[in-house]
Design an enzyme around this catalytic site. Sequence first.
Site, short mmCIF file in Angstrom:
data_model
loop_
_atom_site.label_atom_id
_atom_site.label_comp_id
_atom_site.label_asym_id
_atom_site.label_seq_id
_atom_site.Cartn_x
_atom_site.Cartn_y
_atom_site.Cartn_z
N CYS A 13 11.02 -4.85 8.38
CA CYS A 13 11.45 -6.01 8.06
C CYS A 13 11.86 -6.48 6.93
CB CYS A 13 10.01 -7.10 8.05
SG CYS A 13 8.64 -6.21 7.58
N HIS A 74 2.79 -6.15 0.02
CA HIS A 74 1.48 -7.04 -0.22
C HIS A 74 0.63 -7.86 -1.08
CE1 HIS A 74 0.83 -4.39 3.90
NE2 HIS A 74 0.99 -2.88 3.55
N CYS A 96 5.79 -9.83 -0.51
CA CYS A 96 7.09 -10.73 0.05
C CYS A 96 6.57 -12.16 0.13
CB CYS A 96 6.78 -10.13 1.89
SG CYS A 96 7.10 -10.29 3.21
N GLU A 126 -3.34 -6.80 1.85
CA GLU A 126 -2.64 -7.65 1.69
C GLU A 126 -3.97 -9.36 1.82
OE1 GLU A 126 0.04 -9.03 5.11
OE2 GLU A 126 -0.62 -11.30 5.08
N THR A 162 -0.45 -11.74 7.45
CA THR A 162 0.53 -11.86 8.11
C THR A 162 1.06 -11.49 9.54
OG1 THR A 162 1.88 -10.41 7.24
CG2 THR A 162 1.90 -12.79 6.64
N CYS A 190 4.04 -14.34 10.38
CA CYS A 190 5.40 -13.82 9.94
C CYS A 190 5.95 -14.09 11.26
CB CYS A 190 4.78 -12.48 9.28
SG CYS A 190 6.43 -12.21 8.40
N SER A 218 -0.27 1.58 9.73
CA SER A 218 0.54 0.42 9.74
C SER A 218 -0.39 -0.95 10.73
CB SER A 218 1.77 0.53 9.75
OG SER A 218 2.66 -0.37 10.64
N ASN A 220 0.48 -3.62 11.63
CA ASN A 220 1.62 -4.23 12.51
C ASN A 220 2.33 -3.17 14.16
OD1 ASN A 220 4.50 -3.53 12.02
ND2 ASN A 220 3.54 -3.61 9.53
N SER A 262 7.42 -1.39 8.75
CA SER A 262 6.59 -0.35 7.77
C SER A 262 7.92 0.80 8.33
CB SER A 262 5.55 -0.24 7.09
OG SER A 262 5.25 0.05 8.08
S1 SF4 Z 1 6.03 -8.44 7.47
FE1 SF4 Z 1 4.75 -8.45 6.35
S2 SF4 Z 1 6.73 -7.76 4.40
FE2 SF4 Z 1 7.50 -8.28 6.40
S3 SF4 Z 1 8.29 -10.26 6.04
FE3 SF4 Z 1 6.32 -10.37 7.29
S4 SF4 Z 1 5.05 -10.64 5.45
FE4 SF4 Z 1 7.08 -9.91 5.04
#
Ligand code: SF4
Length: 278
Positions: A13, A74, A96, A126, A162, A190, A218, A220, A262
């Site tokens: 990202c 983070h 970020c 984070e 996020t 996010c 990770s 996400n 990531s």
């Molecule tokens: S996933 Fe996390 S690091 Fe990536 S843009 Fe979104 S808030 Fe920022």
Amino acid sequence: MKEVVVADPTGFCFGVKRAIDEIVRALSEKEDVWSIGMPIHNAQEVARLSAMGLKVAKEAGDIPDGAKVVVRAHGIARAVFAELRNRGAQVIDMTCPFVRRAQVHAAELSSQGFHVVLLGDARHPEIRSIMGCVDGTIEVVADVDEAKQLSRRPRMALISQTTQQEERLVAVAAVLVRKAEELHVCNTVCRATLDRQNAVRSLAGKVDGLVVVGGRDSANTSKLRDIAKTNGMDVVWIEKIDEMDRRWLEGKNRIGIAAGASTPQWLITEVCNTIARS
Ligand code: SF4
């Protein structure tokens, strides 16, 4: 030969790319560069950066005075920033902007007297960085069940990690609205996370199976696997191509590939090329 369909978007990202590019730039100046904790939740990418000279400290106290320190996407707690500055560190802040937004919301609402509830994983860096920006009371909940256990408060503020799913934020807000006279909800999920999640959903029914590529730590990446499962997809999660169970590929023609925010492109390409040739 398999047909490979890559989710769009997938992989790095904006926030992670920005931080990694800065680490690589700082390393090119031939000085020691430190990170507090893994700069990214991907062991293979950390190994690549370490081979270039990056030093990873467990905590700020392990970093020598005056060192160059890149703050990962983070973020870090305010007290850790202060400690580094007091010890003369050259701090390159790559928090970020979307994480910063969550930190600022938490700090401001706390200073206005709201009890802050953070939705996320209490062990995640984070969440610890957001907690470290709040002077007042704060609690972390992982899901609706934990939210139900919270005591009533006159004023509550709900802020999300996020990488959470928006549906979970909405469900937790529905619980808290009955526990507070005033509830302030900040949608700090996010867009990059949502876009990667929607890209997985859009592959449902179009591929015979989905390979999710990303680090075991990770958050996400783990969500992408969960979403694929929820949407009835046959899904496997690997960190790198060596972990791929070839038997899983048997009888499947179209293979979807998705990767966490990531996961570096070079790992995704390795997986795509190997599966396409199998
Ligand atoms: S996933 Fe996390 S690091 Fe990536 S843009 Fe979104 S808030 Fe920022």
